[in-house]
Every structure is written in C-alpha cells, then in structure tokens.
Scaffold this motif. Structure first.
Motif, PDB file in Angstrom:
ATOM      1  N   TYR A 172      45.979  33.588  46.358  1.00 29.61           N
ATOM      2  CA  TYR A 172      46.387  34.199  45.093  1.00 29.61           C
ATOM      3  C   TYR A 172      45.330  33.939  44.017  1.00 29.61           C
ATOM      4  O   TYR A 172      44.968  34.828  43.258  1.00 29.61           O
ATOM      5  CB  TYR A 172      47.756  33.672  44.662  1.00 29.61           C
ATOM      6  CG  TYR A 172      48.287  34.357  43.434  1.00 29.61           C
ATOM      7  CD1 TYR A 172      48.889  35.612  43.520  1.00 29.61           C
ATOM      8  CD2 TYR A 172      48.168  33.774  42.175  1.00 29.61           C
ATOM      9  CE1 TYR A 172      49.356  36.266  42.386  1.00 29.61           C
ATOM     10  CE2 TYR A 172      48.627  34.416  41.038  1.00 29.61           C
ATOM     11  CZ  TYR A 172      49.220  35.660  41.156  1.00 29.61           C
ATOM     12  OH  TYR A 172      49.675  36.306  40.027  1.00 29.61           O
ATOM     13  N   GLU A 204      53.505  39.651  38.727  1.00 32.94           N
ATOM     14  CA  GLU A 204      52.641  38.519  39.081  1.00 32.94           C
ATOM     15  C   GLU A 204      53.413  37.202  39.071  1.00 32.94           C
ATOM     16  O   GLU A 204      53.222  36.358  39.941  1.00 32.94           O
ATOM     17  CB  GLU A 204      51.432  38.450  38.151  1.00 32.94           C
ATOM     18  CG  GLU A 204      50.498  39.641  38.277  1.00 32.94           C
ATOM     19  CD  GLU A 204      49.933  39.831  39.676  1.00 32.94           C
ATOM     20  OE1 GLU A 204      49.703  38.848  40.408  1.00 32.94           O
ATOM     21  OE2 GLU A 204      49.715  41.001  40.057  1.00 32.94           O
ATOM     22  N   LYS A 233      55.340  36.961  42.217  1.00 31.56           N
ATOM     23  CA  LYS A 233      54.474  36.640  43.360  1.00 31.56           C
ATOM     24  C   LYS A 233      54.262  35.127  43.457  1.00 31.56           C
ATOM     25  O   LYS A 233      54.345  34.543  44.537  1.00 31.56           O
ATOM     26  CB  LYS A 233      53.114  37.334  43.231  1.00 31.56           C
ATOM     27  CG  LYS A 233      53.134  38.811  43.530  1.00 31.56           C
ATOM     28  CD  LYS A 233      51.729  39.386  43.374  1.00 31.56           C
ATOM     29  CE  LYS A 233      51.681  40.878  43.511  1.00 31.56           C
ATOM     30  NZ  LYS A 233      50.302  41.405  43.298  1.00 31.56           N
TER      31      LYS A 233
END
Length: 179
Positions: A28, A87, A90
């Motif tokens: 990430y 985001e 995630k």
C-alpha cells in the motif's frame, strides 16, 4: 528442446502462482507514495537527535531496537472525500489481517486512532499507528525494528522527552496539518 521449454513454462507458472497477491501495508505504501493526495516520508532514528551518552543502558537498547519509521499520509479536503473514504477503508481492511494484532483503539470509527503490531510479544518487528480524521485525512505510521517489545516502546517514549527532534525531516508533513 521441448523439455526445456516445458520446464521453463512450469517454473514460470509456479513462480507467478506463488506470488502473494494479498494487500499488505508495505504494498500500500509503495503503490500510493507518489500519488498527489499522499505524502510519504521515511524517518531514521537520527530524527531524535539524542545525546547517546546521556541514555541509560535500557534506553540505549530501546533506541537500538528501532530501525526506521515510514509515514504515509492522505490529505483530505472537500474535493476528495470519496477518495478519502476509499483509501481509509483499504487501510482498515489491511489492518484486519490477523498478522496485525491490535494493542489499542482510540475514538470512533469516523475519527480516531489505533495501534497494532506485527510479531510476538518479545520480538515485535513493526508497530503500526493509524490515525484518521475526516477533516484532515489519515496517516499510517510504521515503526520498524528488531526485537522491539512493549517495554522498549515505553522506554523509547522517555527517550523522546530527552530528544531534540530534527523538524527538518518532518517538513513534508506540514502541508497535511495546514487547513
């Protein structure tokens, strides 16, 4: 000749098949460090700017267990709230992986922070601090080291009090804090 091509093909398939496609925090960081709404920063222990001679043996041991910090921050504004939510979700999904053991959580689901770690109680390889606020964005801090433990982290906090933090290394984060 056919046998060689077959062996190469099988080897390639096994290699590709064995790659871990699971999302990780490290992946990430790599995927997002160059994106426009993100700020990425690697911080070394030198940021603490501590006089080593003034530290106790326990403090030196704690400081030596700390290798570096990786910081990835997402700066939220009115124009990117949908991306912020995506985001943030995630990161939350990655941190639900059982390898990240949650130590504590502060605040609610919308605003708050959590501290997790990877490793065992006696040999922590990574501490992860995830803080988010809808108005500002979020930050993920990976504290990497070897043989860290909760006592080392608490001792490191006492070292922080003695430090003269090199603010120049944190300069890129200023824009995240500005409104």
């Amino acid at each position: 000749m056919r046998t060689n091509i077959f062996i190469i093909a099988v080897t390639a398939l096994l290699t590709l098949g064995s790659c871990n496609s699971e999302p990780t925090l490290q992946k990430y960081f790599v995927e997002n460090s160059e994106k426009k709404d993100f700020i990425a920063l690697d911080v070394s222990p030198t940021i603490l700017n501590v006089d080593q001679t003034s530290l106790s043996a326990e403090q030196s041991k704690a400081l030596n267990s700390f290798d570096k910090m990786n910081i990835l921050a997402f700066k939220a504004d009115q124009n990117n709230q949908a991306e912020f939510e995506t985001e943030r979700n995630k990161v939350k999904a990655i941190l639900k992986d059982p390898k990240y053991q949650e130590l504590m959580k502060i605040g609610s689901g919308k605003d708050g922070a959590s501290v997790s770690y990877v490793g065992s109680d006696d040999n922590i390889k990574e501490f992860v601090i995830f803080a988010n606020r809808k108005e500002n964005g979020f930050a993920v801090v990976r504290v990497l080291g070897e043989n860290m433990n909760p006592n080392n982290i608490m001792t490191l906090m006492s070292v922080l009090q003695k430090s003269k933090i090199d603010m120049e290394q944190l300069k890129p984060l200023e824009q995240l804090l500005k409104k």
